[in-house]
Write a protein that holds these residues in place. Structure first.
Motif: not given
Length: 105
Positions: A22, A24-26, A28-30, A32, A76, A78, A86-87
């Motif tokens: 979970e 890692q997914a956060i 990954d979204k950040i 970029g 980050v 949430e 969005a995050l």
């Protein structure tokens, strides 16, 4: 309730466990948005550990490995689920090492 329980209930950051899928997914979204801010591409983007802090939503402090011995720390945010936002990358620190402790920033 002990004083340490009060600290946790009062929004103190958590301990620093290893990153989960979970987290890692956060990260990954950040990734970029961080690369855009830094104007560079990271060869690796692996979350290694994190802390969380419950506020009016959740702050995540995530240590991310971006090269062999090069790490960044991310903060980050949430928002609460009902806010449907969005995050958001609220802050970050570059030029960190594996040994650097995650701390509020």
């Amino acid at each position: 309730m002990s004083s340490s329980e009060e600290d946790v209930a009062g929004g103190a950051p958590s301990e620093t466990p290893p990153a989960t899928a979970e987290i890692q997914a956060i990260a990954d979204k950040i990734g970029g948005p961080l690369e855009e801010k830094e104007n560079k591409r990271y060869p690796t983007f692996k979350a290694t550990e994190y802390k969380s802090q419950v506020v009016a939503g959740t702050n995540y402090f995530i240590k991310v490995q971006v090269a062999d011995d090069d790490f960044v720390h991310l903060r980050v945010f949430e928002s609460l689920p009902q806010e449907n936002k969005a995050l958001a990358l609220h802050n970050y620190q570059t030029s960190k090492t594996k040994q650097d402790q995650l701390a509020y920033f």
